[in-house]
Design a protein around this motif. Structure first.
Motif, PDB file in Angstrom:
ATOM      1  N   ASN A 186       0.870  -1.170   0.000  1.00 56.01           N
ATOM      2  CA  ASN A 186       0.000   0.000   0.000  1.00 56.01           C
ATOM      3  C   ASN A 186       0.910   1.224   0.000  1.00 56.01           C
ATOM      4  OD1 ASN A 186      -1.534   2.216   0.732  1.00 56.01           O
ATOM      5  ND2 ASN A 186      -2.922   1.002   2.023  1.00 56.01           N
ATOM      6  N   GLN A 189       0.350   4.198   0.327  1.00 52.63           N
ATOM      7  CA  GLN A 189      -0.002   5.287   1.252  1.00 52.63           C
ATOM      8  C   GLN A 189       0.649   5.104   2.616  1.00 52.63           C
ATOM      9  OE1 GLN A 189      -1.563   7.899   0.292  1.00 52.63           O
ATOM     10  NE2 GLN A 189      -2.420   7.219  -1.662  1.00 52.63           N
ATOM     11  N   SER A 212       6.439   4.477  -4.604  1.00 50.34           N
ATOM     12  CA  SER A 212       5.324   4.790  -3.702  1.00 50.34           C
ATOM     13  C   SER A 212       5.297   6.272  -3.359  1.00 50.34           C
ATOM     14  CB  SER A 212       5.459   3.988  -2.399  1.00 50.34           C
ATOM     15  OG  SER A 212       5.312   2.619  -2.657  1.00 50.34           O
ATOM     16  N   ASN A 221       1.975   8.377  -3.903  1.00 50.08           N
ATOM     17  CA  ASN A 221       1.134   8.920  -2.826  1.00 50.08           C
ATOM     18  C   ASN A 221       1.258  10.431  -2.711  1.00 50.08           C
ATOM     19  OD1 ASN A 221       3.435   9.591  -1.309  1.00 50.08           O
ATOM     20  ND2 ASN A 221       3.394   7.659  -0.183  1.00 50.08           N
ATOM     21  N   GLU A 268      -3.927   2.836  -3.897  1.00 51.73           N
ATOM     22  CA  GLU A 268      -4.030   1.959  -2.719  1.00 51.73           C
ATOM     23  C   GLU A 268      -3.126   0.746  -2.852  1.00 51.73           C
ATOM     24  OE1 GLU A 268      -8.177   1.062  -2.209  1.00 51.73           O
ATOM     25  OE2 GLU A 268      -8.672   3.195  -2.319  1.00 51.73           O
ATOM     26  N   VAL A 269      -2.817   0.425  -4.111  1.00 49.65           N
ATOM     27  CA  VAL A 269      -1.983  -0.758  -4.329  1.00 49.65           C
ATOM     28  C   VAL A 269      -0.836  -0.419  -5.264  1.00 49.65           C
ATOM     29  CG1 VAL A 269      -1.980  -3.199  -4.944  1.00 49.65           C
ATOM     30  CG2 VAL A 269      -4.122  -2.081  -4.297  1.00 49.65           C
ATOM     31  N   HIS A 296     -10.983  -6.880  -4.265  1.00 51.77           N
ATOM     32  CA  HIS A 296     -11.404  -5.642  -3.644  1.00 51.77           C
ATOM     33  C   HIS A 296     -12.878  -5.400  -3.919  1.00 51.77           C
ATOM     34  CE1 HIS A 296     -10.222  -2.182  -1.470  1.00 51.77           C
ATOM     35  NE2 HIS A 296     -10.705  -1.336  -2.357  1.00 51.77           N
TER      36      HIS A 296
END
Lengths: 362, 578
Positions: free
Chosen positions: B254, B256, B450, B454, B542-543, B574
């Motif tokens: 994730n 985030q 990431s 994010n 989210e992924v 999901h």
């Protein structure tokens, strides 16, 4: 007359005997109450029987027994031969003769019979400056040697060994010179390698294990090691009656017979063991007092024989439980479980008391 | 006269006896007391079960179950040979094998010797019934570690091994004992103390035959602490299947908050093998030996310990740095003729006939080397070094796994120090496309992407969701990047997948839009390493999925396809959840 006779009765010897036996009973209970019932009762019955016989012996003048010494000796030899032919095997040895439910070990009584026969023979022949190899000396060795060999054949090394100090002590008190006796003893020790070959394998092993118990820690050495641990761990005050871990948890074999002193040492500690030693000391001290008070040679010889009979077994038994002597399988007088030995000691003590009673007559 | 002498001898003996007693009971008393204690008191160890490890949905990843061992107590057995003859038919093990086990494990007469481990329950019960008739036979129940997901979680969980002699002396104060198992690699190692628990024991009074007479005291073993991981076990299995026989790594996290949903390194190993080997099972022992000596470095967790050139994925860092430092704008374009001549050498683009005019978006979409050579040269090596560090290269990610590699971020100073040589522009060019000296672990790469995904926060990838019933809060670091920078890069990355000429178009999924980046990084030798990284949704992702195949060729091929399958699965699950 009765009054003076009562005065001669050695109360201390009598009470100490009872006391030692009572302490013995307590430890016999401690050693066996987990195994099976009946040990205590059997020992008590034997004691009662022994005391009855003892009273009879005490009532009869010891001179009567000396008169019967030769026939008794002959009978004993016959029985010892019979043991070898008919005897019952128990624990790898042929020592027992059974009569119905009651079995006994004739070798135990032999000790007393030999004391009697030696006393009878030497009592009639005061020693007066006899030579190194007098006729008396040779005959005494012969008288002891025949039953000795028969007992070794059973084999019962402990009992046979007891005969040697008895013989030497009686000869010494009779008047044989110390030099002569030491010379004979020295020769005997020198010749002992010959006897080594006469020993059974298990006896050889016991002696070897005595020299080094760790040689066979789970076999013959096990008992010595566990016994030393039991006594040593008792410390000053002991672990308490019935609380010895070595004995109660079964680490100590033979603890109700030959190794009962280890139970005393473990549960009552140094002070308790010393107390027991002291009681035996008092017993022997009184016995010497009787021997010294007797004016007759035969009384003195008989008393000396009995003293050595008891003292030797006390010393050897306690020494072997501490690992300072080889395990020879001798019971602790008045305490170890076993009828023949108990009866022999009670009879011997009764005879001793009788010698004490008769001192004022002569 | 003679009587007195005899008396003296006898009482002399009595005195000697008293002295012997004194020596034995008073002087040596404490020693013999200790011996008698040793005789009677035995300590029976009670093993503590290791703490259970769960995945994020409560699936058990590492379990502790009861296992039945068959042991022989030597001192209660008269004839071991005969006992083995008696029980061998029940066990299905040969007598020779059992006897060999007995000889190998024999320690002391009163310590049970385990000769067969982990018996099936039915057999254990059958044999337990025979305990009474066969003296010396003992069925022990001991906790045993069990990994239901086998090799798919091998690298994350690690495995157990016997305590080493050195550790015993080092950590004596912590109560580590010879028989104890300790974690080797993975979570088992990182959280060894926490998971191990507190072994208990019983002080037992025994008799001469070793039978228990009395319980003197006991301490119940304390099971180890529980651990809830961020791992999604089913996804982990799927990824493991997808990578199958490949060599490489895959990370799903994730972007985030840094929760790692799946982390796979291939080849992998089954930690149950090590348990079986510890239990003396021969075929497993041999397989473990092969694992430890394998050429493919099976035990190396490539996701965190493998260091590779990140290749074109690093272009994201270059782009970011160039935009932030205003060396380029979204309007800037460079012409790509297929190569760039620098210091007398041609630096090639992967497309030898050139991309033509490329801006930041098409540069990312096409992964045009020339665009990034130019951007990097405009920036200079120092800025590249700075931004590489900013995005977490060259430093540990903070994930709770041992034996992480730090990677390598080159700098001018570093080169001088290492090679005693100055930095060349060509090296800046290589640096800007993620080649040259730069080395990174797949997890470092995933972490960097990431941060872009994010909106500019450097996360700390982590595996522990809950420890000691406490939910873990893991902070992230705002890198202070401009919104426009992020937006530009994300746009480019979306085009990588979503446009037909994007290098990662093979990862496109019909119903959704996602963003990604490929890399085909030249290896020191052999076929290039293939990388693919992508995240979804583009705006608030989210992924994030990263696939790395060692010598796997073009990142737009196999890695992109595998990443697509993973992303599809995640999205489907999901939706199903909703």
């Amino acid at each position: 007359m009765i009054r003076s006779r009562l005065k001669n009765f050695d109360v201390i010897l009598f009470l100490v005997t009872i006391l030692i036996f009572t302490i013995g009973l307590a430890f016999l209970y401690s050693a066996t109450y987990q195994l099976a019932q009946g040990f205590l009762l059997r020992q008590l019955l034997r004691f009662a029987f022994g005391v009855l016989i003892g009273i009879v012996i005490f009532k009869i003048d010891y001179q009567k027994w000396l008169e019967l010494a030769y026939p008794l000796y002959g009978l004993n030899l016959v029985i010892l031969v019979l043991v070898l032919i008919l005897g019952e095997h128990r624990m790898g040895a042929q020592r027992w003769i059974s009569w119905g439910n009651i079995g006994f070990q004739p070798a135990e009584f032999s000790k007393l019979v030999i004391i009697l026969v030696l006393t009878r023979y030497l009592g009639e022949r005061p020693a007066q400056g006899r030579g190194l190899l007098s006729k008396e000396l040779l005959l005494c060795f012969l008288l002891t040697g025949i039953p000795f060999i028969l007992i070794v054949q059973q084999p019962d090394l402990g009992t046979a060994l007891t005969l040697i100090p008895i013989l030497f002590a009686v000869l010494y008190i009779w008047g044989a010179s110390l030099k002569t006796l030491l010379l004979i003893l020295g020769t005997g020790i020198f010749a002992s390698p010959i006897f080594w070959h006469l020993l059974k394998d298990y006896q050889k092993r016991r002696i070897l294990v005595f020299i080094n118990p760790n040689m066979d820690p789970l076999g013959a050495g096990y008992t010595i090691i566990q016994s030393k641990i039991a006594i040593g761990s008792g410390g000053l005050l002991g672990k308490g009656w019935l609380s010895g871990t070595q004995s109660q948890l079964n680490f100590l074999p033979e603890r109700h017979t030959d190794f009962i002193f280890s139970v005393v040492g473990e549960e009552w500690g140094f002070l308790g063991a010393l107390l027991l030693l002291l009681l035996y000391g008092i017993l022997i001290w009184r016995a010497f007092a009787i021997a010294q008070a007797t004016s007759s040679l035969s009384g003195r010889l008989l008393a000396a024989g009995i003293i050595v009979l008891i003292a030797f077994q006390v010393i050897v038994n306690i020494a072997m439980t501490m690992g300072v002597m080889p395990v020879v399988g001798l019971p602790l007088p008045l305490i170890s479980h076993g009828g023949s030995a108990l009866l022999t000691f009670l009879v011997a003590l009764a005879m001793l008391l009788n010698i004490g009673m008769n001192r004022s007559i002569l | 006269m003679h009587l007195k002498f005899l008396r003296r001898i006898i009482f002399g003996c009595f005195v000697l006896l008293a002295l012997s007693l004194l020596r034995l009971q008073i002087i040596q008393g404490p020693y013999f007391l200790q011996l008698s204690q040793n005789n009677r008191i035995k300590f029976v160890n009670l093993a503590a079960g290791r703490g259970i490890i769960y995945d994020r949905f409560g699936k058990v990843l590492a379990n502790t179950r009861s296992c039945f061992n068959l042991a022989i107590i030597p001192q209660q057995t008269k004839d071991v040979q005969k006992l083995i003859e008696q029980i061998s038919p029940h066990l299905g093990l040969s007598q020779d094998e059992l006897l060999a086990n007995f000889k190998r494990n024999l320690l002391a007469p009163f310590i049970p010797v385990v000769i067969a481990q982990d018996l099936p329950k039915e057999k254990a019960i059958l044999l337990e019934c025979k305990e009474a008739e066969i003296p010396g036979l003992l069925i022990q129940v001991v906790p045993l570690r069990d990994y239901p997901y086998a090799q798919s979680l091998g690298h994350i969980l690690g495995y157990l091994g016997r305590t080493r002699e050195k550790e015993l002396t080092q950590s004596k104060d912590y109560g580590l004992r010879r028989q104890d198992l300790v974690g080797r690699s993975g979570m088992e190692e990182t959280f060894d103390d926490y998971l191990r628990g507190e072994p208990g024991g019983m002080q037992v009074e025994v008799n001469s035959r070793g039978y228990q007479v009395k319980l003197l005291g006991s301490k119940q073993p304390q099971s180890g602490g529980e651990l809830v991981l961020t791992i999604w076990a089913e996804l982990q299995e799927l990824v493991d299947d997808l990578l199958a026989e490949e060599i490489g790594a895959c990370i799903v996290l994730n972007p985030q908050n840094g929760e790692v949903l799946s982390l796979v390194s291939k080849p992998s190993f089954d930690p149950n093998l090590f348990i079986a080997a510890l239990n003396g099972k021969q075929p497993e022992s041999r397989r473990v030996q092969r694992l430890l000596n394998s050429q493919e470095a099976v035990l190396l967790n490539r996701a965190i310990s493998g260091m590779y050139p990140p290749g074109s994925i690093f272009k994201i860092v270059t782009a970011c740095a160039a935009l932030e430092n205003e060396k380029i704008t979204t309007k800037t374009s460079f012409f790509c003729p297929g190569s760039l001549r620098l210091g007398g050498r041609d630096f090639l683009c992967w497309k030898l006939d050139g991309h033509g005019n490329e801006d930041i978006f098409s540069g990312i979409r096409h992964s045009c080397n020339v665009f990034f050579y130019n951007s990097g040269l405009a920036l200079g090596a120092d800025k590249l070094t700075l931004y590489a560090h900013k995005f977490g290269f060259g430093s540990f990610t903070g994930i709770e796994l041992p034996y992480q590699a730090q990677g390598l971020v080159p700098s001018k100073a570093w080169k001088l120090k290492t090679y005693r040589e100055k930095w060349y522009d060509g090296e800046t060019a290589n640096f800007s496309i993620g080649q040259g000296y730069l080395l990174a672990t797949p997890l470092q790469v995933a972490r960097m992407v990431s941060a872009v995904a994010n909106g500019g926060n450097l996360i700390q990838p982590h595996l522990v969701k809950k420890i000691a019933q406490q939910e873990l809060v893991v902070s992230r670091k705002d890198l202070g990047l401009k919104k426009e920078t992020i937006k530009a890069i994300k746009t480019g990355m979306r085009q990588v997948i979503q446009t037909s000429d994007g290098t990662g178009h093979k990862a496109s999924i019909a119903s959704i839009e996602w963003a990604g980046k490929t890399a085909t990084a030249q290896a020191a030798s052999g076929v290039a390493h293939g990388w693919f990284v992508g995240f979804y949704p583009v705006e608030q992702p989210e992924v994030l999925v990263l696939v790395f195949l060692e010598h796997g060729g073009s990142g737009g091929e196999a890695p992109a396809r595998i990443a697509k399958s993973i992303m599809q699965y995640v999205i489907e699950q999901h939706r199903g959840e909703r």
